[in-house]
Design an enzyme around this catalytic site. Structure first.
Site, short mmCIF file in Angstrom:
data_model
loop_
_atom_site.label_atom_id
_atom_site.label_comp_id
_atom_site.label_asym_id
_atom_site.label_seq_id
_atom_site.Cartn_x
_atom_site.Cartn_y
_atom_site.Cartn_z
N ARG A 52 40.31 35.72 30.09
CA ARG A 52 40.12 34.27 30.06
C ARG A 52 40.34 33.63 31.44
O ARG A 52 39.55 32.82 31.89
CB ARG A 52 41.18 33.67 29.13
CG ARG A 52 40.62 33.01 27.93
CD ARG A 52 41.79 32.40 27.16
NE ARG A 52 41.81 32.90 25.80
CZ ARG A 52 42.85 32.81 25.00
NH1 ARG A 52 43.97 32.29 25.43
NH2 ARG A 52 42.78 33.26 23.78
N THR A 75 44.37 37.12 27.74
CA THR A 75 44.67 36.10 28.76
C THR A 75 44.06 36.46 30.10
O THR A 75 43.62 35.59 30.84
CB THR A 75 46.19 35.96 29.09
OG1 THR A 75 46.84 37.12 28.63
CG2 THR A 75 46.77 34.72 28.54
N CYS A 102 40.12 47.30 51.17
CA CYS A 102 39.20 48.42 51.30
C CYS A 102 39.15 49.18 49.99
O CYS A 102 39.88 48.86 49.07
CB CYS A 102 39.68 49.37 52.40
SG CYS A 102 39.84 48.57 53.99
N ASN A 140 44.81 51.47 51.65
CA ASN A 140 44.24 50.15 51.41
C ASN A 140 45.43 49.20 51.37
O ASN A 140 46.36 49.41 50.59
CB ASN A 140 43.50 50.19 50.08
CG ASN A 140 43.27 48.83 49.44
OD1 ASN A 140 43.31 48.71 48.23
ND2 ASN A 140 43.05 47.82 50.22
N GLY A 141 45.44 48.21 52.23
CA GLY A 141 46.55 47.26 52.20
C GLY A 141 46.87 46.71 53.57
O GLY A 141 46.10 46.87 54.51
N LEU A 186 36.29 47.10 54.82
CA LEU A 186 36.04 45.69 55.13
C LEU A 186 36.51 45.56 56.58
O LEU A 186 37.71 45.59 56.86
CB LEU A 186 36.88 44.80 54.20
CG LEU A 186 36.67 43.29 54.35
CD1 LEU A 186 35.28 42.89 53.89
CD2 LEU A 186 37.69 42.53 53.54
#
Length: 570
Positions: A349, A346, A11, A84-85, A59
């Protein structure tokens, strides 16, 4: 799964305290994180405080009636929670303490635990990943908290005069206005910490204390209430392997908590293959009615695609291969950097592949909860440069440093690339108990052996037949390298493209233009330019570039390490 319950998994949360600007104008900023919760949005003012409010993007999973946030229950009318979690042990805690639930939301446990024992007790009892804002109007307190490894993101901005703004992503805060400051300082909230703030009658806040509540090496407090079968003491190899298998199995089992369809990223590397194989085995045991979808991404003739296909055939998943070409990869860089909120080389990428695969999953399947192998390299010393560690103790220290910084790098990439497409990521390797046990092992058990990194992890599953033997012992490929062909790596493709975008004169003045974290390569310069366009003056979100240790590296790519050069004569 059998018992429906809601978790507000992936969320977006947002809150303001003591805003001196019109709230309806400020709340437009909350829309910047709508992708994290595409199903619903709610905006709520706090009674009695005209300048405090919560915003929430959801969500939806189940419990349509009570699933919205901020969560409030009749029993504690003075408590407001936005989080959120997922809290994997919420049922266990509820049963143990005989709490009466009013909703089917896993986060409700935070309210009951807080009422029973205060904030420190509460946060140490949570087995899961989370970022939360808890408001207690009775005691005039605000609490912020974030999980041990920062798997769930949280940013905050606070001014001298006590205006506080909090959001899942920095993009929801950077455009906020406040009278006392033209430029609001936004920073990540540190993982493994909670903060206590006093709420003033005028809605503004003052920080009281910031507490680090958990060290990754310590067994978490919630382990006392865990139903994992007892681990065997001692560091005899067979004992350790047994314990690791038990904890890994448990790490995946507790993460099955959802009514939405579960899928799994599969690069064909050791970590994602172990996750996918174990996950599939457990979904079968739970008699889930759908086949497990696995997802691999790569360019034509990529080594990862072949390896992933082999694993998928071995475990019997419904496998999806996503192909992308260099144009698509390059085209998406701008969106990716905007989503990530970083310019780390990194990270950018490796994010392109993950961003594109998440986009595919969202568009073409109904898998929403996505498992992946993140965190294993940091925990189990999987990076190639660990071969160069001067001692097991040095390797141990480096592993802990990497875990502490995950929220700036791999975990950030994993969250932001999936969240950008409304998916929710689960990372079993970062399970509290699995991690704290692994880190408690003697340092010399954890180092690379016989030229093979993650030797202990591979040995642990040697006799399980979970995945093909050659995959179990397959050496590490950097994610951004494995997705491309040996003939023309993603690394090469990027260099060729950027060569035309950044010239030598720009590099010559790089230090004047970017005095902080000055880019040393054209690729670094190129990403930094894109980042500054989206987030001007925010370079300090990244404290330093990700770089391998103990070797003289100018570029973070594993491709540039000697280890590769001998292996890849192709």
């Amino acid at each position: 799964m059998k018992n429906p319950h809601l978790h507000c998994a992936m969320c977006g949360i947002w809150a303001l305290f003591g805003s001196d600007d019109c709230l309806s104008v400020q709340c437009l900023s909350a829309m910047k994180i709508a992708h994290r919760g595409p199903d619903a949005f709610r905006f709520e003012n706090v009674n009695g405080y005209t300048n405090c409010c919560f915003g929430f993007h959801r969500l939806a999973v189940v419990d349509q009636l009570f699933g919205m946030q901020p969560i409030r229950v009749k029993k504690y009318p003075y408590l407001w929670l936005c989080y959120n979690g997922e809290i994997y042990n919420h049922k266990k805690m509820q049963q143990h303490f005989e709490f009466e639930y009013q909703t089917k939301v896993d986060g409700e446990i935070i309210l009951h635990l807080y009422d029973k024992g205060g904030i420190e007790q509460t946060i140490c009892m949570l087995d899961g990943v989370f970022a939360f804002i808890l408001l207690d109007t009775a005691n005039k307190k605000v609490f912020l908290g974030r999980d041990t490894y920062g798997v769930r993101p949280l940013f905050k901005a606070m001014t001298e005069d006590g205006f506080l703004a909090v959001c899942s992503e920095a993009k929801g805060l950077v455009n906020l206005k406040h009278s006392t400051t033209p430029f609001l300082k936004v920073e990540p909230f540190l993982p493994g910490h909670y903060e206590v703030l006093d709420l003033k009658p005028n809605g503004k806040v003052a920080s009281v204390e910031m507490v680090k509540y958990h060290h990754c090496k310590d067994e978490p407090l919630h382990a006392l209430y865990d139903n994992v079968e007892k681990l065997f003491p001692g560091f005899e190899l067979e004992t350790v392997k047994n314990n690791l298998r038990t904890l890994f199995d448990n790490a995946i089992r507790k993460r099955l908590m959802t009514d939405r369809r579960i899928g799994c990223l599969l690069s064909g590397g050791l970590d994602s293959s172990l996750v996918a194989a174990t996950l599939l085995k457990q979904l079968k045991e739970a008699q889930v009615q759908y086949p497990l979808q696995t997802f691999a991404i790569g360019m034509e003739d990529s080594t990862d695609l072949l390896a992933a296909r082999k694993v998928a055939n071995h475990i019997g998943s419904e496998h999806h291969e996503v192909l992308f070409n260099s144009e698509e990869g390059i085209q998406v860089l701008d969106e990716v950097i905007f989503s990530l909120e970083t310019y780390d080389i990194t990270t950018v990428r490796a994010s392109v592949g993950m961003y594109l695969i998440s986009k595919y999953i969202r568009k073409n399947t109904d898998s929403v909860v996505i498992f992946s192998g993140e965190g294993s390299d940091e925990l189990t010393q999987g990076y190639i440069y660990f071969h160069k560690a001067p001692s097991p103790e040095a390797a141990e220290e480096e592993s802990e440093r990497l875990l502490k910084e995950l929220y700036l790098f791999d975990v950030l990439r994993a969250d932001r690339t999936t969240a950008a497409h409304g998916l929710e990521l689960r990372v079993p390797f970062l399970d509290h108990r699995f991690c704290s046990y692994y880190l408690s092992l003697p340092p010399d058990m954890r180092v690379p052996k016989n030229g093979i990194e993650k030797h202990l992890l591979r040995e642990t599953f040697e006799d399980s037949n979970l995945i093909p033997k050659d995959i179990l012992w397959r050496p590490k490929e950097a994610f951004s390298d494995g997705i491309t062909s040996v003939k023309n790596s993603w690394f090469r493709i990027l260099q060729e493209h950027i060569e035309h975008q950044v010239d030598d004169s720009m590099m010559a003045t790089a230090a004047q233009k970017f005095p902080f974290n000055t880019p040393k390569t054209k690729e670094g310069y190129y990403y930094r330019q894109i980042f500054e366009r989206h987030y001007p003056g925010r370079a300090d979100w990244l404290t330093h570039y990700w770089m391998p240790r103990w070797i003289n590296a100018t570029d973070p790519s594993a491709r540039t390490l000697a280890h590769y050069k001998s292996a890849a004569k192709a």
